[in-house]
Design a protein around this motif. Structure first.
Motif, mmCIF file in Angstrom:
data_model
loop_
_atom_site.group_PDB
_atom_site.id
_atom_site.type_symbol
_atom_site.label_atom_id
_atom_site.label_comp_id
_atom_site.label_asym_id
_atom_site.label_seq_id
_atom_site.Cartn_x
_atom_site.Cartn_y
_atom_site.Cartn_z
ATOM 1 N N ARG A 183 -27.431 -50.942 -27.619
ATOM 2 C CA ARG A 183 -26.464 -49.900 -28.335
ATOM 3 C C ARG A 183 -26.912 -48.562 -28.336
ATOM 4 O O ARG A 183 -26.039 -47.701 -28.256
ATOM 5 N N PHE A 184 -28.119 -48.443 -28.143
ATOM 6 C CA PHE A 184 -28.917 -46.996 -28.192
ATOM 7 C C PHE A 184 -28.215 -46.271 -26.985
ATOM 8 O O PHE A 184 -28.070 -44.960 -26.970
ATOM 9 N N SER A 185 -27.807 -47.009 -25.787
ATOM 10 C CA SER A 185 -27.109 -46.067 -24.703
ATOM 11 C C SER A 185 -25.946 -45.345 -24.853
ATOM 12 O O SER A 185 -25.509 -44.595 -24.472
ATOM 13 N N ARG A 186 -25.197 -45.630 -26.162
ATOM 14 C CA ARG A 186 -24.143 -45.285 -26.645
ATOM 15 C C ARG A 186 -24.381 -43.568 -27.012
ATOM 16 O O ARG A 186 -23.443 -42.940 -26.978
ATOM 17 N N TRP A 187 -25.400 -43.530 -27.593
ATOM 18 C CA TRP A 187 -25.785 -42.163 -27.926
ATOM 19 C C TRP A 187 -26.324 -41.263 -26.939
ATOM 20 O O TRP A 187 -26.634 -40.052 -26.992
ATOM 21 N N GLY A 188 -26.510 -41.762 -25.375
ATOM 22 C CA GLY A 188 -27.043 -40.905 -24.539
ATOM 23 C C GLY A 188 -26.062 -39.648 -24.299
ATOM 24 O O GLY A 188 -26.657 -38.445 -24.319
ATOM 25 N N PRO A 189 -24.730 -39.541 -24.277
ATOM 26 C CA PRO A 189 -24.195 -38.242 -23.824
ATOM 27 C C PRO A 189 -24.352 -37.479 -25.185
ATOM 28 O O PRO A 189 -24.297 -36.300 -25.045
ATOM 29 N N TYR A 190 -24.633 -37.702 -26.369
ATOM 30 C CA TYR A 190 -24.869 -37.013 -27.691
ATOM 31 C C TYR A 190 -25.983 -36.361 -27.542
ATOM 32 O O TYR A 190 -26.396 -35.522 -28.082
ATOM 33 N N VAL A 191 -27.112 -37.162 -27.059
ATOM 34 C CA VAL A 191 -28.429 -36.665 -26.774
ATOM 35 C C VAL A 191 -28.237 -35.436 -25.741
ATOM 36 O O VAL A 191 -29.018 -34.461 -25.726
ATOM 37 N N ASN A 192 -27.691 -35.824 -24.682
ATOM 38 C CA ASN A 192 -27.535 -34.501 -23.678
ATOM 39 C C ASN A 192 -26.776 -33.468 -24.506
ATOM 40 O O ASN A 192 -27.534 -32.231 -23.934
ATOM 41 N N HIS A 193 -25.905 -33.577 -25.279
ATOM 42 C CA HIS A 193 -25.492 -32.274 -25.945
ATOM 43 C C HIS A 193 -26.537 -31.623 -26.888
ATOM 44 O O HIS A 193 -26.326 -30.266 -26.859
ATOM 45 N N VAL A 194 -27.289 -32.411 -27.351
ATOM 46 C CA VAL A 194 -28.371 -31.759 -28.128
ATOM 47 C C VAL A 194 -29.136 -31.071 -27.393
ATOM 48 O O VAL A 194 -29.555 -29.868 -27.485
ATOM 49 N N GLY A 195 -29.513 -31.679 -26.301
ATOM 50 C CA GLY A 195 -30.471 -30.939 -25.173
ATOM 51 C C GLY A 195 -29.767 -29.708 -24.738
ATOM 52 O O GLY A 195 -30.632 -28.696 -24.608
ATOM 53 N N LEU A 196 -28.496 -29.568 -24.350
ATOM 54 C CA LEU A 196 -27.919 -28.394 -23.894
ATOM 55 C C LEU A 196 -27.769 -27.516 -24.948
ATOM 56 O O LEU A 196 -27.829 -26.202 -24.732
ATOM 57 N N ILE A 197 -27.496 -27.862 -26.312
ATOM 58 C CA ILE A 197 -27.519 -26.772 -27.219
ATOM 59 C C ILE A 197 -28.902 -26.298 -27.579
ATOM 60 O O ILE A 197 -28.728 -24.928 -27.548
ATOM 61 N N ILE A 198 -29.889 -26.817 -27.379
ATOM 62 C CA ILE A 198 -31.287 -26.274 -27.493
ATOM 63 C C ILE A 198 -31.498 -25.365 -26.305
ATOM 64 O O ILE A 198 -31.856 -24.355 -26.372
ATOM 65 N N PHE A 199 -31.074 -25.734 -25.187
ATOM 66 C CA PHE A 199 -31.232 -25.038 -24.030
ATOM 67 C C PHE A 199 -30.398 -23.798 -24.114
ATOM 68 O O PHE A 199 -30.886 -22.639 -23.767
ATOM 69 N N LEU A 200 -28.965 -23.698 -24.735
ATOM 70 C CA LEU A 200 -28.302 -22.639 -24.983
ATOM 71 C C LEU A 200 -28.838 -21.769 -25.782
ATOM 72 O O LEU A 200 -28.753 -20.305 -25.681
ATOM 73 N N ILE A 201 -29.560 -22.274 -26.799
ATOM 74 C CA ILE A 201 -30.107 -21.232 -27.954
ATOM 75 C C ILE A 201 -31.153 -20.718 -27.151
ATOM 76 O O ILE A 201 -31.434 -19.431 -27.460
ATOM 77 N N GLY A 202 -32.230 -21.242 -26.308
ATOM 78 C CA GLY A 202 -33.370 -20.547 -25.686
ATOM 79 C C GLY A 202 -33.034 -19.615 -24.657
ATOM 80 O O GLY A 202 -33.296 -18.470 -24.905
ATOM 81 N N GLY A 203 -31.598 -19.971 -24.106
ATOM 82 C CA GLY A 203 -31.143 -18.895 -23.461
ATOM 83 C C GLY A 203 -30.512 -17.367 -24.112
ATOM 84 O O GLY A 203 -30.863 -16.445 -23.611
ATOM 85 N N MET A 204 -29.976 -17.799 -25.256
ATOM 86 C CA MET A 204 -29.473 -16.822 -25.914
ATOM 87 C C MET A 204 -30.635 -16.080 -26.838
ATOM 88 O O MET A 204 -30.440 -14.670 -26.800
ATOM 89 N N LEU A 205 -31.739 -16.731 -27.116
ATOM 90 C CA LEU A 205 -32.785 -16.078 -27.718
ATOM 91 C C LEU A 205 -33.620 -14.751 -26.676
ATOM 92 O O LEU A 205 -34.252 -14.011 -27.204
ATOM 93 N N ARG A 206 -33.169 -14.982 -25.582
ATOM 94 C CA ARG A 206 -33.828 -14.324 -24.660
ATOM 95 C C ARG A 206 -33.267 -12.895 -24.769
ATOM 96 O O ARG A 206 -33.792 -11.579 -24.121
#
Length: 541
Positions: free
Chosen positions: A209-232
């Motif tokens: 069942r945990f595999s169903r959360w994979g895309p949403y974990v992706n989204h969390v990673g992308l959001i953190i990545f974008l926050i890091g980019g904007m903090l520049r």
């Protein structure tokens, strides 16, 4: 809007297609044979339920996958446009940006500047695009993951008949099955690492069942990545500045608030010798004439001893000596100073002799610092020279007037006024390299070129990046989500006893072949028939 109560007793949110508990289909005929859309377990998504208030409309806009894709496409196109010409931070500080782009790239450069592409990645509209992608990711995730989690959490073991029949894998065994067969089935399911739940003799086997959360974990990673980019773009979080330091010169390191200074003691460049070094470089040396083997700046890092008083030289305390080479930066605090470029034999000082044109008699030398020329120079015997105008990078403009292309002394020119005892009113002479002009008629005196002093210049990049840990965390989380959603599958097998019959249904979010193979293994050596693939049956006619 009212909630929907199912006949099983579970209360579902408005807009639910399948009962979260038993799987009963709402709003369709009982004899409908169309397979169920199990993407989100038929749960009620906010974007498909509410559309009245302004909040609903904003939510529905950003929850659309198409909107998210278009935001990414537009951002990528904008990012590509920003690479056509160098950004303002990377152009030489020789003239205003508006003039530089037009001078170097013509009307295209002028248009590029006027449209604001010279500072694209820090522009307000580009940051809004990046932020919109982040908002879209957040809303898309919440719109789907919350109802999906709720539906999977409250699902019952015993499923509705309509739910079972409309699964892709479904089969019926019309004979009694012994308890020994059920025990064998459960043992094999456990062997395949299924988690088993039982209710009234019925079985729900589930794993991954945990595999169903994979895309949403992706989204969390992308959001953190974008926050890091904007903090520049937050002051002090990211710095990437280029400074040029001449041999013997001490300069303040940018963005250190005047706390650190750097002295360039010596610049060293070593080149490959095609006769002595590896033959690999021989062809390159023949083509280029010279291939750098190593270039480095021997520097001294200083730190101020407290706040400097405006207008006074700060008191510097030596921190350490260091040799900056390519990929071997000088590091201190959160800063790193890299060797990125160099310029050899840059003009530094020029010496002229005040000379009588008829007798060639000289009355003294004037040495002009090309980076800090004095307004006048006094010589012995009542002779003096005044620097009326100085053009470090001389050229004539469209009106035929002398001007300078930059502050770098690539082609220095001077307007001198020479005062002598016999010419107390002075004589004016325009002096450039291999060119002398006397605008008010022939002079009796001239400024004769007497020598030049050059220095090597080190091109250094000062970098500070406090966003890298945030970007790295975002990237790691993103890759975890990719692995989570790619290498595992959410598989469920339902076994229901119904009036002496055994119903078997199966579902997975991907890799149906793997699920069918596991069901075949589990049901082997038992009277329970393997479920049929209803999609495959339709294709076969």
């Amino acid at each position: 809007m009212k909630d929907v109560k199912c006949e099983c007793g579970h209360v579902n949110p408005h807009g639910t297609v399948l009962c979260e508990s038993c799987g009963k289909v709402f709003g369709e005929e009982e004899n409908n044979k169309k397979l169920l859309d199990m993407r989100y377990e038929g749960s009620a998504r906010r974007s498909q339920t509410y559309n009245k208030t302004i909040v609903d409309k904003i939510w529905n806009f950003f929850s659309s996958v198409k909107v998210g894709v278009w935001l990414i496409v537009v951002t990528l196109i904008a990012s590509a446009l920003g690479t056509i010409l160098p950004q303002e931070m990377y152009i030489p500080p020789v003239m205003p940006a508006a003039e530089y782009y037009e001078d170097q790239y013509g009307w295209i450069g002028k248009l590029y500047y006027e449209l604001g592409f010279h500072n694209l990645y820090s522009s307000w509209w580009y940051l809004i695009l990046v932020a919109s992608i982040g908002v879209s990711l957040v809303i898309c995730s919440l719109d789907r993951v919350v109802p999906l989690y709720r539906a999977l959490k409250v699902q019952r073991v015993t499923r509705h008949e309509g739910f079972m029949k409309r699964q892709r894998l479904f089969g019926v065994t019309e004979e009694n099955v012994s308890e020994e067969s059920y025990i064998s089935i459960k043992d094999k399911l456990k062997e395949k690492r299924y988690k088993i739940r039982e209710e009234n003799g019925n079985i729900l086997a589930e794993k991954g069942r945990f595999s169903r959360w994979g895309p949403y974990v992706n989204h969390v990673g992308l959001i953190i990545f974008l926050i890091g980019g904007m903090l520049r773009f937050v002051p002090g979080m990211y710095i990437d500045k280029v400074i040029w330091v001449r041999e013997g010169e001490t300069k303040v390191i940018p963005e250190t608030k005047g706390e650190y200074y750097l002295t360039n003691n010596q610049f060293i460049v070593e080149v490959y010798d095609k006769d002595k070094d590896n033959e690999v470089f021989k062809e390159a040396i023949d083509k280029a004439g010279m291939v750098a083997k190593n270039y480095q700046s021997d520097v001294t890092l200083y730190k101020t001893d407290g706040q400097a008083v405006t207008g006074e030289k700060p008191e510097l305390k030596k921190v350490r000596d260091y040799s900056i080479r390519v990929n071997e930066p000088l590091k201190f605090d959160n800063f790193a100073v890299y060797q990125v470029d160099y310029k050899q034999n840059e003009l530094n000082k020029m010496t002229f002799a005040l000379t009588n044109k008829d007798t060639n008699e000289q009355y003294g030398n004037v040495t002009v610092d090309l980076y800090d020329p004095m307004p006048s120079y006094e010589l012995d015997g009542g002779y003096s020279v005044e620097v009326v105008s100085y053009f470090p990078d001389f050229e004539f403009d469209d009106n035929g007037e002398p001007t300078t292309k930059s502050r770098i002394p690539n082609n220095p020119a001077f307007v001198f006024k020479m005062f002598t005892p016999d010419k107390p009113e002075g004589e004016v002479s325009f002096v450039a390299i291999q060119q002398t002009i006397e605008p008010f008629g022939d002079n009796d005196y001239k400024m004769a070129f007497a020598g030049v002093e050059t220095k090597n210049v080190s091109g250094l990049t000062v970098r500070k990046d406090l966003t890298l840990p945030i970007i790295a965390i975002g990237g790691i989380i993103f890759m975890i989500g990719v692995a989570q959603g790619s290498y595992w599958n959410h598989r469920r097998i339902w076994i229901r006893r119904e009036n002496g019959e055994v119903w078997v249904a199966g579902h997975t979010n991907k890799n149906w072949f793997g699920l069918k193979r596991e069901i075949s293994y589990v049901l082997a050596d038992t009277p329970v028939k393997e479920p049929e693939d209803q999609v495959q049956n339709e294709k076969n006619g």
